[in-house]
Design a protein around this motif. Structure first.
Motif, PDB file in Angstrom:
ATOM      1  N   GLU A 159      34.884 -41.526 -16.398  1.00  0.00           N
ATOM      2  CA  GLU A 159      34.822 -41.288 -17.843  1.00  0.00           C
ATOM      3  C   GLU A 159      33.395 -40.974 -18.283  1.00  0.00           C
ATOM      4  O   GLU A 159      33.169 -40.114 -19.141  1.00  0.00           O
ATOM      5  N   ARG A 187      32.653 -37.438 -17.553  1.00  0.00           N
ATOM      6  CA  ARG A 187      33.309 -36.568 -18.545  1.00  0.00           C
ATOM      7  C   ARG A 187      32.515 -36.538 -19.839  1.00  0.00           C
ATOM      8  O   ARG A 187      32.285 -35.464 -20.423  1.00  0.00           O
ATOM      9  N   LEU A 188      32.083 -37.701 -20.293  1.00  0.00           N
ATOM     10  CA  LEU A 188      31.321 -37.761 -21.539  1.00  0.00           C
ATOM     11  C   LEU A 188      29.979 -37.038 -21.418  1.00  0.00           C
ATOM     12  O   LEU A 188      29.524 -36.386 -22.366  1.00  0.00           O
ATOM     13  N   CYS A 202      26.628 -35.637 -12.892  1.00  0.00           N
ATOM     14  CA  CYS A 202      28.069 -35.871 -13.043  1.00  0.00           C
ATOM     15  C   CYS A 202      28.786 -35.843 -11.698  1.00  0.00           C
ATOM     16  O   CYS A 202      29.692 -36.655 -11.445  1.00  0.00           O
ATOM     17  N   ARG A 248      29.268 -34.479 -19.547  1.00  0.00           N
ATOM     18  CA  ARG A 248      29.507 -33.032 -19.633  1.00  0.00           C
ATOM     19  C   ARG A 248      29.844 -32.633 -21.069  1.00  0.00           C
ATOM     20  O   ARG A 248      29.331 -31.635 -21.585  1.00  0.00           O
ATOM     21  N   GLU A 249      30.694 -33.409 -21.687  1.00  0.00           N
ATOM     22  CA  GLU A 249      31.151 -33.094 -23.043  1.00  0.00           C
ATOM     23  C   GLU A 249      29.999 -33.132 -24.037  1.00  0.00           C
ATOM     24  O   GLU A 249      29.944 -32.329 -24.975  1.00  0.00           O
ATOM     25  N   GLN A 250      29.074 -34.050 -23.848  1.00  0.00           N
ATOM     26  CA  GLN A 250      27.988 -34.251 -24.812  1.00  0.00           C
ATOM     27  C   GLN A 250      26.623 -33.869 -24.225  1.00  0.00           C
ATOM     28  O   GLN A 250      25.596 -34.438 -24.598  1.00  0.00           O
ATOM     29  N   ARG A 251      26.636 -32.883 -23.341  1.00  0.00           N
ATOM     30  CA  ARG A 251      25.375 -32.496 -22.691  1.00  0.00           C
ATOM     31  C   ARG A 251      24.358 -31.951 -23.694  1.00  0.00           C
ATOM     32  O   ARG A 251      23.157 -32.126 -23.498  1.00  0.00           O
ATOM     33  N   SER A 252      24.824 -31.309 -24.763  1.00  0.00           N
ATOM     34  CA  SER A 252      23.870 -30.809 -25.755  1.00  0.00           C
ATOM     35  C   SER A 252      23.121 -31.967 -26.422  1.00  0.00           C
ATOM     36  O   SER A 252      21.921 -31.867 -26.712  1.00  0.00           O
ATOM     37  N   ARG A 253      23.826 -33.063 -26.644  1.00  0.00           N
ATOM     38  CA  ARG A 253      23.188 -34.261 -27.193  1.00  0.00           C
ATOM     39  C   ARG A 253      22.174 -34.851 -26.208  1.00  0.00           C
ATOM     40  O   ARG A 253      21.068 -35.253 -26.598  1.00  0.00           O
ATOM     41  N   GLU A 277      24.864 -31.493 -14.466  1.00  0.00           N
ATOM     42  CA  GLU A 277      26.046 -31.285 -13.631  1.00  0.00           C
ATOM     43  C   GLU A 277      25.909 -32.026 -12.298  1.00  0.00           C
ATOM     44  O   GLU A 277      26.875 -32.632 -11.807  1.00  0.00           O
ATOM     45  N   GLU A 279      20.885 -28.150 -17.679  1.00  0.00           N
ATOM     46  CA  GLU A 279      22.320 -28.007 -17.413  1.00  0.00           C
ATOM     47  C   GLU A 279      22.641 -28.301 -15.941  1.00  0.00           C
ATOM     48  O   GLU A 279      23.606 -29.000 -15.625  1.00  0.00           O
TER      49      GLU A 279
END
Length: 418
Positions: free
Chosen positions: A34, A37-38, A78, A40-45, A75, A71
């Motif tokens: 999880e 996943r988070l 992750c 990757r989802e919030q990589r801009s943050r 990755e 980036e």
């Protein structure tokens, strides 16, 4: 956060650690997946927080590369998290089993350390690695990062807390201390609350922790790394290995610091170092013989070595070079100057290789390969807490097995001792 508030947070982490004994490996792994996943989802943050940290640091500072997230690195983090999640649990492993003549059944079984404090500098990826490895091995963790990475670490721990909460687990399992130095003595004095402290950073940080800790310490030492090129070495192999060891990533602890060169190879030294000077501008601090061989024949900065250049962790595009008469002199130099991290020999003579591998007293010793491989991920461990340079409990890359201890489980049928 004042001292008492921080101490209370550590107490809450200690209390939360007790809840892990009833959690199965599937749920622990789900939290780690999880988190990937988070991230990757919030990589801009994550990148925005990291940019805030980077903007406070001089790009020429060797720590800048350690601090950087992009980036590609997110990755890779992750993927490391997912690999850790997929590994077998280190817990509950029966290390020894025997039945005594009196009928007692004894098993030595692996168990978590408890609460692990990791003190580290400038590397936000460590925050992910430490959490994943600690959780997978049933440990809670206290994280003391540096001010350099304060914004990055804050966001990372928020993501960790979210991953824990999404899986019905206590967010107190991870405590991020304030980044200020004043928080460190509180951590090092937390007897009965923290089971072990692991410093990961400069020699100065490690020395401070060792001197001031009232709790057990596992040292993950600075890397003063040597490569010895023997008279029997294949020259093209030596050039490739030395180039990779020095230039792949200069700010990490497994990067080459001192090249030891057999004097019979002195004529090929300019060719050996030409590419790193031309492509990367590596500064060479050379002893007298090496300086004379390289003067006018090296495309980057060349300086005469000082005594303090040997035994120095450069963490930059710089290295020392020393010419030695034989293997014995190389071994003596390493014994004097090594931090016991990683050392390599480049040779075709099997006797030289065997002698080097047997007599060099470091956590990782290599024959005909780059020291850049001293890394938990490269060793198939998924990630690492650090590279231990001591001999008690753990040595070399520390991962899941090294985050466990053991207890004796004894089953009887009413036996008493006379």
């Amino acid at each position: 956060m004042n001292h008492e508030t921080l101490l209370q947070s550590i107490r809450e982490t200690r209390e939360a650690s007790r809840s892990l004994s009833g959690v199965g490996d599937e749920q622990l792994s789900a939290v780690i997946v999880e988190l990937a996943r988070l991230a990757r989802e919030q990589r801009s943050r994550l990148l925005a927080a990291n940019r805030e940290d980077l903007d406070r640091m001089d790009p020429a500072d060797p720590r800048h590369d350690r601090l950087l997230l992009d980036e590609q690195r997110i990755e890779a983090i992750c993927e490391d998290l997912e690999q850790v999640a997929s590994l077998d649990s280190p817990l509950g492993q029966v290390q020894q089993h025997r039945r005594l003549d009196n009928g007692l059944d004894l098993r030595r079984v692996s168990v978590p350390l408890g609460v692990v404090a990791v003190i580290f500098e400038s590397r936000p990826n460590v925050t992910f690695d430490v959490f994943a490895l600690c959780l997978k091995s049933g440990n809670a963790c206290v994280l003391k990062g540096s001010r350099d990475a304060a914004a990055s670490n804050k966001v990372i721990v928020q993501l960790i807390h979210e991953a824990l909460a999404n899986n019905g687990m206590a967010t107190e399992l991870v405590c991020l201390t304030p980044a200020e130095r004043e928080a460190l003595p509180v951590v090092l004095d937390a007897v009965g609350l923290i089971d072990v402290a692991i410093p990961r950073g400069s020699q100065g940080l490690i020395d401070f922790v060792r001197r001031h800790a009232r709790i057990p310490v596992i040292e993950t030492g600075a890397g003063v790394v040597h490569t010895y090129v023997d008279a029997s070495a294949d020259e093209s192999m030596a050039e490739a290995v030395v180039f990779n060891s020095k230039t792949r990533r200069v700010s990490v602890c497994n990067a080459l610091d001192t090249l030891l060169l057999h004097r019979e190879k002195l004529p090929v030294l300019p060719k050996l170092l030409e590419r790193m000077g031309r492509d990367h501008g590596v500064t060479v601090h050379a002893d007298r013989q090496a300086f004379e061989a390289l003067e006018g024949n090296y495309p980057a900065r060349l300086e005469r070595a000082k005594d303090e250049d040997f035994g120095r962790e450069f963490l930059s595009l710089a290295m020392a070079v020393k010419v030695v008469p034989d293997l014995e002199a190389a071994l003596a130099h390493i014994a004097r100057h090594s931090s016991r991290h990683s050392e390599a020999v480049i040779a075709q003579d099997e006797q030289v290789i065997d002698t080097f591998l047997m007599r060099v007293d470091s956590a990782a010793v290599y024959a005909n390969a780059s020291t850049a491989f001293t890394d938990g991920g490269q060793f198939g461990m998924g990630a690492e807490i650090g590279i231990s340079t001591q001999k008690l409990h753990a040595r070399g890359p520390m991962a899941l097995p090294e985050l466990t201890s053991y207890k004796w489980v004894v089953r009887g049928t009413g036996q008493t001792r006379s």
